[in-house]
Design a protein around this motif. Structure first.
Motif, PDB file in Angstrom:
ATOM      1  N   ALA A 238       0.781  -0.780   0.014  1.00 52.08           N
ATOM      2  CA  ALA A 238       0.428   0.036   0.456  1.00 52.08           C
ATOM      3  C   ALA A 238       0.615   1.032   0.139  1.00 52.08           C
ATOM      4  N   ILE A 239       1.924   1.002   0.545  1.00 54.77           N
ATOM      5  CA  ILE A 239       2.648   2.662   1.223  1.00 54.77           C
ATOM      6  C   ILE A 239       4.093   2.363  -0.882  1.00 54.77           C
ATOM      7  N   ALA A 240       4.172   1.368  -0.981  1.00 53.90           N
ATOM      8  CA  ALA A 240       5.192   1.638  -2.081  1.00 53.90           C
ATOM      9  C   ALA A 240       3.959   1.785  -3.323  1.00 53.90           C
ATOM     10  N   THR A 241       2.640   1.364  -3.173  1.00 48.78           N
ATOM     11  CA  THR A 241       1.667   2.551  -4.139  1.00 48.78           C
ATOM     12  C   THR A 241       1.353   4.023  -4.288  1.00 48.78           C
ATOM     13  N   THR A 242       1.583   4.311  -3.434  1.00 47.73           N
ATOM     14  CA  THR A 242       1.118   5.098  -2.833  1.00 47.73           C
ATOM     15  C   THR A 242       2.542   5.944  -2.891  1.00 47.73           C
ATOM     16  N   THR A 243       3.626   5.283  -2.519  1.00 49.44           N
ATOM     17  CA  THR A 243       4.519   6.471  -2.903  1.00 49.44           C
ATOM     18  C   THR A 243       4.865   6.756  -3.959  1.00 49.44           C
ATOM     19  N   GLN A 244       4.707   5.438  -5.179  1.00 46.67           N
ATOM     20  CA  GLN A 244       4.699   5.100  -6.336  1.00 46.67           C
ATOM     21  C   GLN A 244       4.030   6.529  -7.448  1.00 46.67           C
ATOM     22  N   ILE A 245       2.412   6.680  -7.143  1.00 50.16           N
ATOM     23  CA  ILE A 245       1.895   7.489  -7.643  1.00 50.16           C
ATOM     24  C   ILE A 245       2.090   8.902  -6.755  1.00 50.16           C
ATOM     25  N   ALA A 246       2.392   9.252  -5.541  1.00 49.76           N
ATOM     26  CA  ALA A 246       2.802  10.747  -5.021  1.00 49.76           C
ATOM     27  C   ALA A 246       4.127  10.947  -5.582  1.00 49.76           C
ATOM     28  N   LEU A 247       4.785  10.400  -6.756  1.00 44.65           N
ATOM     29  CA  LEU A 247       5.486  11.209  -7.061  1.00 44.65           C
ATOM     30  C   LEU A 247       5.275  11.759  -8.399  1.00 44.65           C
ATOM     31  N   GLY A 258       3.484  -4.654 -10.969  1.00 46.87           N
ATOM     32  CA  GLY A 258       4.577  -5.512  -9.713  1.00 46.87           C
ATOM     33  C   GLY A 258       4.789  -5.594  -8.299  1.00 46.87           C
ATOM     34  N   ALA A 259       5.026  -6.283  -7.364  1.00 46.52           N
ATOM     35  CA  ALA A 259       5.471  -6.633  -6.057  1.00 46.52           C
ATOM     36  C   ALA A 259       6.781  -6.408  -5.732  1.00 46.52           C
ATOM     37  N   SER A 260       7.724  -5.895  -6.446  1.00 45.43           N
ATOM     38  CA  SER A 260       9.246  -5.070  -5.550  1.00 45.43           C
ATOM     39  C   SER A 260       8.719  -4.166  -5.376  1.00 45.43           C
ATOM     40  N   GLY A 261       7.697  -3.211  -5.009  1.00 40.17           N
ATOM     41  CA  GLY A 261       7.496  -2.974  -3.337  1.00 40.17           C
ATOM     42  C   GLY A 261       7.280  -3.688  -2.537  1.00 40.17           C
ATOM     43  N   ALA A 262       6.375  -4.580  -1.905  1.00 42.49           N
ATOM     44  CA  ALA A 262       6.241  -5.781  -1.066  1.00 42.49           C
ATOM     45  C   ALA A 262       7.716  -5.847  -1.058  1.00 42.49           C
ATOM     46  N   VAL A 263       8.430  -6.945  -2.014  1.00 42.88           N
ATOM     47  CA  VAL A 263       9.253  -7.977  -1.577  1.00 42.88           C
ATOM     48  C   VAL A 263      10.855  -6.472  -1.417  1.00 42.88           C
ATOM     49  N   PHE A 264      10.561  -5.749  -1.107  1.00 42.87           N
ATOM     50  CA  PHE A 264      11.537  -4.461  -0.786  1.00 42.87           C
ATOM     51  C   PHE A 264      11.578  -4.540   0.995  1.00 42.87           C
ATOM     52  N   GLY A 265       9.502  -4.424   0.797  1.00 45.09           N
ATOM     53  CA  GLY A 265       9.334  -4.406   2.578  1.00 45.09           C
ATOM     54  C   GLY A 265       9.496  -5.379   3.085  1.00 45.09           C
ATOM     55  N   VAL A 266       9.927  -7.318   2.384  1.00 46.18           N
ATOM     56  CA  VAL A 266       9.683  -8.141   3.439  1.00 46.18           C
ATOM     57  C   VAL A 266      11.460  -8.380   3.421  1.00 46.18           C
ATOM     58  N   ALA A 311       8.334   2.793  -5.135  1.00 41.84           N
ATOM     59  CA  ALA A 311       7.699   2.031  -4.698  1.00 41.84           C
ATOM     60  C   ALA A 311       8.653   1.407  -4.224  1.00 41.84           C
ATOM     61  N   HIS A 312      10.045   0.579  -4.306  1.00 44.91           N
ATOM     62  CA  HIS A 312      10.986   0.405  -3.710  1.00 44.91           C
ATOM     63  C   HIS A 312      11.621   0.640  -2.881  1.00 44.91           C
ATOM     64  N   VAL A 313      11.130   1.830  -2.241  1.00 39.36           N
ATOM     65  CA  VAL A 313      11.664   2.937  -1.285  1.00 39.36           C
ATOM     66  C   VAL A 313      10.771   3.064  -0.866  1.00 39.36           C
ATOM     67  N   GLY A 314       9.547   3.218  -0.651  1.00 38.28           N
ATOM     68  CA  GLY A 314       8.274   3.350   0.096  1.00 38.28           C
ATOM     69  C   GLY A 314       8.227   1.624   0.791  1.00 38.28           C
TER      70      GLY A 314
END
Length: 330
Positions: A238-247, A258-266, A311-314
């Protein structure tokens, strides 16, 4: 260990080693001539850690000038410190054994092989991880890996476009009409915060994310349970998606998949959690940490274009925060 000199008697050697103990320097003495009685031969002084050698040599020179000084009457304090250290080691070993017992109960006695993943990590014990992998794979093929025909106004035809459009962060016709990537979410379609993790742009994209999710996510799900893992996964996405949209659009496109935002979170969770809880039963090898962080940085360069870095960073930030605040599991 490094030898820094010798003293003429066992008594002096023990006296100096006791003093070093009170200075937080780990040292030991040994007879210079093992064939002779300890009381009749010189004793070498050995320093265990290289970073302590220089300081120990300075203290050694000072001790030699006046070995009978009251400054070195510290045998009782040294004994207390050694006892305290032994107790700490014993407590750490006991905590590790307790953690392993709990881990065995949590994993049905299978545990983990090699720290991350391994033969014990069976699909039956990680239902959320397996469900995400299966869904992402099915949707990947159903949408031709997001390569769907689309009209200039964002509309399209066919089931592949319909599935793709339903899972992106915003309804494409709405986005093309308004330019607002948050439009669908603001209208109540909150699933779009999470659903982009099921879309991928290629088989390689899918494979990279799902392999990492299986290894890292499987660890978290087996240790913390499926509900906690589901929360972590969704929060990161959710935060990955939000961060990407907000840029800003000129910086990075908002319609990332892609799931890479979640992957980086895990990854962030498994990386930081052992640093917050000493008894945590797994730890990512340093090579894997360097690889993931190196890949994260590399994605900011022209070498790997078209990456959703926001998304990665978020996702990573959320994983790190959850790792820092989550209550101990073991």
């Amino acid at each position: 260990m490094r030898r820094i000199g010798n003293l003429p008697s066992e008594t002096q050697a023990n006296r100096f080693c006791d003093y070093l103990q009170t200075q937080s320097i780990d040292a030991k003495s040994s007879s210079s001539d093992e064939s002779a009685p300890p009381a009749t031969t010189d004793h070498d002084i050995w320093i265990r850690h290289e970073q302590d050698v220089e300081k120990a040599r300075e203290l050694f020179s000072r001790f030699q000038s006046d070995p009978t000084s009251s400054e070195y009457d510290v045998s009782a304090e040294a004994a207390r410190m050694r006892k305290q250290r032994s107790e700490q080691i014993a407590q750490k070993i006991a905590a590790q054994k307790k953690s392993q017992m709990r881990l065995n109960r949590a994993t049905g006695g299978r545990g983990f092989s090699g720290g991350l993943g391994g033969p014990g990590q069976t699909p039956a014990t990680i239902p959320v991880t397996i469900a995400v992998i299966v869904l992402a794979t099915i949707i990947g093929f159903a949408t031709n890996f997001s390569r769907v025909p689309m009209n200039p106004d964002g509309t399209g035809e066919g089931s592949d476009w319909a599935v793709y459009n339903a899972l992106t962060c915003v309804d494409n016709p709405t986005y093309y009409a308004t330019g607002d990537a948050f439009a669908s979410i603001k209208s109540g379609q909150v699933w779009r915060l999470f659903s982009p993790m099921l879309l991928h742009g290629s088989m390689m994209h899918l494979a990279f994310n799902m392999i990492n999710l299986y290894i890292l996510g499987g660890v978290v799900e087996r240790i913390h349970g499926s509900w906690f893992y589901l929360f972590l996964l969704l929060a990161c996405q959710a935060i990955a998606t939000t961060t990407q949209i907000a840029l800003p659009d000129w910086l990075e496109p908002p319609l990332a998949i892609g799931a890479s935002g979640a992957v980086f979170g895990v990854f962030g969770f498994v990386w930081i959690r052992p640093k917050m809880q000493a008894s945590y039963p797994v730890e990512i090898p340093s090579f894997n940490v360097k690889f993931m962080l190196g890949f994260l940085v590399l994605c900011f360069t022209p070498i790997i274009p078209g990456i959703a870095n926001g998304a990665h960073v978020g996702g990573l930030i959320v994983g790190v925060i959850v790792a820092a605040v989550a209550p101990p599991r073991f």
